[in-house]
Design a protein around this motif. Structure first.
Motif, PDB file in Angstrom:
ATOM      1  N   MET A 180      50.579  70.262  44.071  1.00  0.00           N
ATOM      2  CA  MET A 180      50.118  71.644  43.888  1.00  0.00           C
ATOM      3  C   MET A 180      49.314  72.099  45.102  1.00  0.00           C
ATOM      4  SD  MET A 180      47.860  73.382  40.847  1.00  0.00           S
ATOM      5  CE  MET A 180      49.304  73.724  39.850  1.00  0.00           C
ATOM      6  N   SER A 212      43.890  69.137  39.672  1.00  0.00           N
ATOM      7  CA  SER A 212      45.203  69.198  39.025  1.00  0.00           C
ATOM      8  C   SER A 212      45.799  67.805  38.915  1.00  0.00           C
ATOM      9  CB  SER A 212      46.136  70.105  39.840  1.00  0.00           C
ATOM     10  OG  SER A 212      47.458  70.030  39.358  1.00  0.00           O
ATOM     11  N   THR A 213      46.618  67.621  37.894  1.00  0.00           N
ATOM     12  CA  THR A 213      47.341  66.356  37.742  1.00  0.00           C
ATOM     13  C   THR A 213      48.580  66.318  38.636  1.00  0.00           C
ATOM     14  OG1 THR A 213      48.548  67.291  35.863  1.00  0.00           O
ATOM     15  CG2 THR A 213      46.559  66.014  35.381  1.00  0.00           C
ATOM     16  N   ASP A 214      48.937  67.468  39.214  1.00  0.00           N
ATOM     17  CA  ASP A 214      50.103  67.576  40.110  1.00  0.00           C
ATOM     18  C   ASP A 214      49.621  67.477  41.553  1.00  0.00           C
ATOM     19  OD1 ASP A 214      52.347  68.165  41.538  1.00  0.00           O
ATOM     20  OD2 ASP A 214      52.698  70.142  40.646  1.00  0.00           O
ATOM     21  N   SER A 234      49.299  72.139  34.787  1.00  0.00           N
ATOM     22  CA  SER A 234      48.805  70.906  35.422  1.00  0.00           C
ATOM     23  C   SER A 234      47.338  70.992  35.842  1.00  0.00           C
ATOM     24  CB  SER A 234      49.659  70.580  36.655  1.00  0.00           C
ATOM     25  OG  SER A 234      49.507  71.598  37.635  1.00  0.00           O
ATOM     26  N   VAL A 235      46.729  72.163  35.766  1.00  0.00           N
ATOM     27  CA  VAL A 235      45.331  72.317  36.185  1.00  0.00           C
ATOM     28  C   VAL A 235      44.405  71.742  35.118  1.00  0.00           C
ATOM     29  CG1 VAL A 235      43.479  73.993  36.594  1.00  0.00           C
ATOM     30  CG2 VAL A 235      45.697  74.290  37.700  1.00  0.00           C
ATOM     31  N   THR A 236      43.492  70.903  35.550  1.00  0.00           N
ATOM     32  CA  THR A 236      42.545  70.289  34.616  1.00  0.00           C
ATOM     33  C   THR A 236      41.184  70.982  34.628  1.00  0.00           C
ATOM     34  OG1 THR A 236      42.003  68.670  36.337  1.00  0.00           O
ATOM     35  CG2 THR A 236      43.636  68.034  34.671  1.00  0.00           C
ATOM     36  N   GLU A 293      43.048  77.936  34.703  1.00  0.00           N
ATOM     37  CA  GLU A 293      43.205  76.765  33.830  1.00  0.00           C
ATOM     38  C   GLU A 293      44.375  76.894  32.857  1.00  0.00           C
ATOM     39  OE1 GLU A 293      39.354  76.179  32.107  1.00  0.00           O
ATOM     40  OE2 GLU A 293      38.530  75.247  33.919  1.00  0.00           O
ATOM     41  N   LEU A 335      41.786  72.689  46.590  1.00  0.00           N
ATOM     42  CA  LEU A 335      42.229  71.644  45.657  1.00  0.00           C
ATOM     43  C   LEU A 335      41.384  70.394  45.901  1.00  0.00           C
ATOM     44  CD1 LEU A 335      44.610  72.075  43.625  1.00  0.00           C
ATOM     45  CD2 LEU A 335      44.674  73.645  45.563  1.00  0.00           C
TER      46      LEU A 335
END
Length: 502
Positions: A450, A445-447, A421-423, A417, A474
């Protein structure tokens, strides 16, 4: 007048004071209303031959009826059993068979979840409207309540069952009283305080973090049936709420809305949060943008739930800490030999005091396994630093040994975390033919670009190789329970479905 009957006390002292407001129905109940309605219900429940120790199961969203039932059940020695309305019909049938209620109250919107097997042995069944008509029916008769016994259960809560079948936990009047003292002393709760409850009724937090302490102190409660981040923010402003409880997941949803910057939350003294790690970023975000202190804490269905609290002056200085034990309880951390560990050594949290459950319902084996010599063995791992602050390290069942090394999933999660970009990251132990155990990680992730390689590249220089997950997935979102906690059960099911397909 019984000293544990807080509603009748306040009905005598401040009868016209607003006690409970329902946002959905726009109904307002004074302490006098609650007292009279509880009296009316008690008279009708006696006609149904409900007696001390009987269970009243209820399948409905949170609302004022629950508060009326609380007072009624106290006065008659009945056990209020809120059921999780988000469960499947088969699961609800299991709970009803387990608690064997004398009365079932249900919202008709959930009637499809009740089949013949659910109800065949329940002698009395009423809809919400039926009960409303009963408590509003005017009567000159005065119910003669039993003396409220401190060791009598007032609630039967079923644990959320994130990793297995729900277990029934008995919650007594004594637990409720001492938990209220612990909560009130930590937060300085008075009759001037108010809370907005957004948590469901089938979990202890939806009752005993703020509702019962507020009733004890004669404050005011607003209840909404279902959490909505924008509506919640607006109601916090409109009602000038002073104390608020929300899970980290909820707070994150709230701070991401456009409403977050617009609302005036200056009346809010504290936000209490727990259930998952309350991260430094979240604490600092609410402090910076709304000047509101989030106070992390720790509790569980079997005890409290107000067990520890981190003072707001320490939230930025002691990130990820759950604080120190509350006033009226004892807490120790022990190793596998039941010896208390030294500072910074990880062990199992054990709790003793008037705030622990006397037993699991219909489960003497689990009671003997968890409660020994007056101590509740929580199954939660933690360590205490040199200043006495506590830090969780995950569940004892989650800690695994790989190649002779103790590995804590929460440590791996915190490293993952740290990637910008990891939520969210959840790490679960799995069987491994070579090392005995290893782990898999589920990441959001918001990416969108990724991938597993990116995460492994980050971990390579930050975490010992033997701690690295065997596989990383992911996901678009992490599945949650009805309370907003991570559903590890669903993640395990997803992982095993992938194995069976390969």
């Amino acid at each position: 007048m019984d000293s544990l009957d807080w509603i009748s006390k306040w009905a005598d002292y401040t009868p016209s004071k607003t006690a409970v407001v329902s946002h959905e129905s726009n109904e307002m109940f004074s302490y006098k209303d609650l007292d009279e309605y509880a009296n009316n219900l008690s008279i009708h429940f006696e006609k149904l031959k409900l007696t001390e120790g009987d269970r009243i199961a209820i399948l409905a969203e949170h609302g004022p009826l629950y508060i009326i039932l609380l007072a009624c059940c106290q006065r008659m020695g009945l056990i209020l059993t809120p059921l999780n309305y988000r469960l499947a019909p088969f699961e609800i049938t299991h709970l009803l068979e387990d608690c064997n209620p004398k009365l079932l109250i249900y919202n008709e919107t959930f009637s499809e979840k009740l089949d013949y097997n659910s109800c065949k042995n329940i002698p009395n069944q009423l809809t919400l409207n039926d009960v409303k008509n009963l408590y509003q029916e005017k009567t000159l008769q005065q119910h003669s309540p039993l003396t409220i016994k401190e060791n009598n259960p007032i609630f039967l809560f079923y644990t959320s069952g994130t990793t297995g079948k729900p277990k029934g936990v008995l919650y007594t009047n004594k637990m409720m009283f001492w938990n209220s003292l612990n909560t009130s002393m930590q937060l300085g709760i008075t009759f001037k305080d108010s809370t907005l409850n957004v948590l469901p009724p089938y979990h202890t937090s939806g009752w005993n973090i703020f509702i019962t302490p507020i009733l004890h102190k004669g404050g005011s409660i607003t209840i909404i049936e279902k959490f909505d981040p924008e509506k919640t923010l607006q109601l916090l402003e409109d009602t000038k709420t002073t104390l608020f409880l929300a899970l980290p997941t909820m707070l994150l949803m709230m701070q991401k809305t456009s409403q977050f910057q617009k609302v005036d939350l200056s009346a809010l003294r504290y936000i209490i949060s727990g259930g998952e790690i309350v991260g430094f970023d979240m604490v600092s975000h609410w402090k910076k943008h709304k000047n509101i202190d989030i106070r992390p804490g720790y509790g569980l269905t079997e005890a409290g739930p107000s067990i520890t609290s981190l003072h707001h002056d320490k939230t930025l200085e002691k990130p990820n800490s759950i604080g120190k034990p509350n006033f009226y309880l004892d807490l120790k951390i022990v190793n596998e030999n039941n010896e208390e560990v030294k500072n910074n050594e990880v062990g199992e949290i054990c709790i003793s005091g008037n705030i622990i459950t006397p037993a699991y319902w219909n489960n003497s084996v689990e009671t003997k396994n968890k409660i020994k010599d007056g101590w509740l063995y929580t199954g939660d791992l933690a360590y205490r630093d040199e200043e006495g602050y506590l830090f969780l390290k995950g569940r004892k069942d989650d800690m695994y040994i790989s190649g002779g090394e103790n590995i804590y999933p929460q440590e791996i999660e915190s490293f993952i975390e740290q990637i910008p970009s990891v939520t969210k990251a959840i790490v679960l132990p799995i069987d491994d033919n070579k090392w005995g155990k290893s782990s898999v990680a589920f990441v959001t992730s918001t990416d969108s670009s990724m991938n597993e390689f990116d995460i492994r590249k980050y971990l390579k220089g930050n975490l010992a190789d033997y701690k690295h997950p065997k596989a990383i997935f992911l996901l678009s979102e992490i599945p949650l329970t009805s309370l907003g906690k991570v559903s590890r059960k669903q993640l395990f099911q997803y992982f095993h479905s992938l194995i069976s397909e390969s």
